[in-house]
Design a protein around this motif. Structure first.
Motif, PDB file in Angstrom:
ATOM      1  N   GLY A  22       0.790  -1.220   0.000  1.00 16.08           N
ATOM      2  CA  GLY A  22       0.000   0.000   0.000  1.00 16.08           C
ATOM      3  C   GLY A  22       0.826   1.276   0.000  1.00 16.08           C
ATOM      4  O   GLY A  22       0.321   2.348  -0.336  1.00 16.08           O
ATOM      5  N   LEU A  25       0.981   1.563  -3.781  1.00 20.82           N
ATOM      6  CA  LEU A  25      -0.307   1.600  -4.475  1.00 20.82           C
ATOM      7  C   LEU A  25      -1.268   2.484  -3.673  1.00 20.82           C
ATOM      8  O   LEU A  25      -1.584   2.170  -2.526  1.00 20.82           O
ATOM      9  CB  LEU A  25      -0.902   0.201  -4.610  1.00 20.82           C
ATOM     10  N   PRO A  26      -1.750   3.563  -4.249  1.00 22.13           N
ATOM     11  CA  PRO A  26      -2.541   4.530  -3.485  1.00 22.13           C
ATOM     12  C   PRO A  26      -3.889   4.026  -2.975  1.00 22.13           C
ATOM     13  O   PRO A  26      -4.442   4.613  -2.074  1.00 22.13           O
ATOM     14  CB  PRO A  26      -2.733   5.684  -4.471  1.00 22.13           C
ATOM     15  N   LEU A  27      -4.414   2.943  -3.520  1.00 17.09           N
ATOM     16  CA  LEU A  27      -5.724   2.481  -3.076  1.00 17.09           C
ATOM     17  C   LEU A  27      -5.664   1.547  -1.871  1.00 17.09           C
ATOM     18  O   LEU A  27      -6.693   1.234  -1.285  1.00 17.09           O
ATOM     19  CB  LEU A  27      -6.456   1.799  -4.234  1.00 17.09           C
ATOM     20  N   LEU A  28      -4.480   1.088  -1.495  1.00 15.56           N
ATOM     21  CA  LEU A  28      -4.338   0.238  -0.302  1.00 15.56           C
ATOM     22  C   LEU A  28      -3.908   1.107   0.881  1.00 15.56           C
ATOM     23  O   LEU A  28      -2.890   1.785   0.819  1.00 15.56           O
ATOM     24  CB  LEU A  28      -3.291  -0.854  -0.543  1.00 15.56           C
ATOM     25  N   MET A  83      -6.803  11.176   1.063  1.00 15.39           N
ATOM     26  CA  MET A  83      -7.966  10.298   1.012  1.00 15.39           C
ATOM     27  C   MET A  83      -8.988  10.838   0.008  1.00 15.39           C
ATOM     28  O   MET A  83      -9.469  10.104  -0.848  1.00 15.39           O
ATOM     29  CB  MET A  83      -8.608  10.176   2.392  1.00 15.39           C
ATOM     30  N   GLY A  86      -7.683  10.510  -3.598  1.00 16.45           N
ATOM     31  CA  GLY A  86      -7.817   9.130  -4.074  1.00 16.45           C
ATOM     32  C   GLY A  86      -9.256   8.767  -4.371  1.00 16.45           C
ATOM     33  O   GLY A  86      -9.549   8.089  -5.366  1.00 16.45           O
ATOM     34  N   MET A  87     -10.169   9.230  -3.526  1.00 16.11           N
ATOM     35  CA  MET A  87     -11.574   8.926  -3.773  1.00 16.11           C
ATOM     36  C   MET A  87     -12.097   9.688  -4.984  1.00 16.11           C
ATOM     37  O   MET A  87     -12.917   9.152  -5.735  1.00 16.11           O
ATOM     38  CB  MET A  87     -12.395   9.217  -2.524  1.00 16.11           C
ATOM     39  N   SER A  90     -11.031   7.736  -7.908  1.00 14.38           N
ATOM     40  CA  SER A  90     -11.853   6.522  -8.005  1.00 14.38           C
ATOM     41  C   SER A  90     -13.241   6.838  -8.541  1.00 14.38           C
ATOM     42  O   SER A  90     -13.771   6.099  -9.380  1.00 14.38           O
ATOM     43  CB  SER A  90     -11.971   5.853  -6.635  1.00 14.38           C
ATOM     44  N   LEU A 103     -18.552   6.040  -1.730  1.00 11.75           N
ATOM     45  CA  LEU A 103     -17.256   6.668  -1.442  1.00 11.75           C
ATOM     46  C   LEU A 103     -17.420   7.979  -0.683  1.00 11.75           C
ATOM     47  O   LEU A 103     -16.661   8.266   0.249  1.00 11.75           O
ATOM     48  CB  LEU A 103     -16.475   6.890  -2.733  1.00 11.75           C
TER      49      LEU A 103
END
Length: 134
Positions: A22, A25-28, A83, A86-87, A90, A103
């Motif tokens: 993580g 990797l930005p999503l973990l 956060m 990243g959202m 997504s 989200l």
């Protein structure tokens, strides 16, 4: 009882390895996975728990969480910004209304939680760093 210990040990290593992935990797989420690993190790292995708490990179995360001093304001603000960034990425990539609603709801809950945490004063951080250098 031995089976439970092995299960906690395996979950601890899985969480720690996933948390390390993580970092890149930005999503973990790294921090929650490291905290989960510390909890699992506390239930299964004193050696691994001590190693993780004393680790150069992961130890401060765990110590900050376990202390009642709070978190640094800078760290809290960075967590909220990254956060939401990243959202937003997504939401843009997925572009489904149900995912967007989920989200945003999760983001609001986590942001509320982070804003309610006590903040550690920056002067205390500087004093602690000077004590460690001495």
């Amino acid at each position: 009882m031995q089976g439970k210990r092995i299960l906690y040990l395996m979950l601890g290593w899985f969480s720690l390895i996933t948390g390390i992935i993580g970092i890149f990797l930005p999503l973990l989420p790294t921090t929650p996975l490291v905290l989960l690993a510390a909890w699992c190790f506390s239930k299964s292995s004193v050696r691994f728990h001590t190693w993780l708490i004393e680790h150069k990179f992961f130890g401060p995360i765990i110590n900050d969480w376990q202390s009642s001093d709070g978190i640094p304001k800078k760290a809290r603000n960075r967590a909220i910004i990254f956060m939401w960034a990243g959202m937003a990425i997504s939401i843009f990539i997925v572009s489904r209304i149900w995912a967007t609603i989920g989200l945003v709801f999760i983001g609001l809950c986590v942001t509320t939680y982070l804003l309610r945490l006590p903040l550690r004063s920056e002067s205390k951080n500087i004093a602690e760093e000077k004590d460690e250098e001495a």
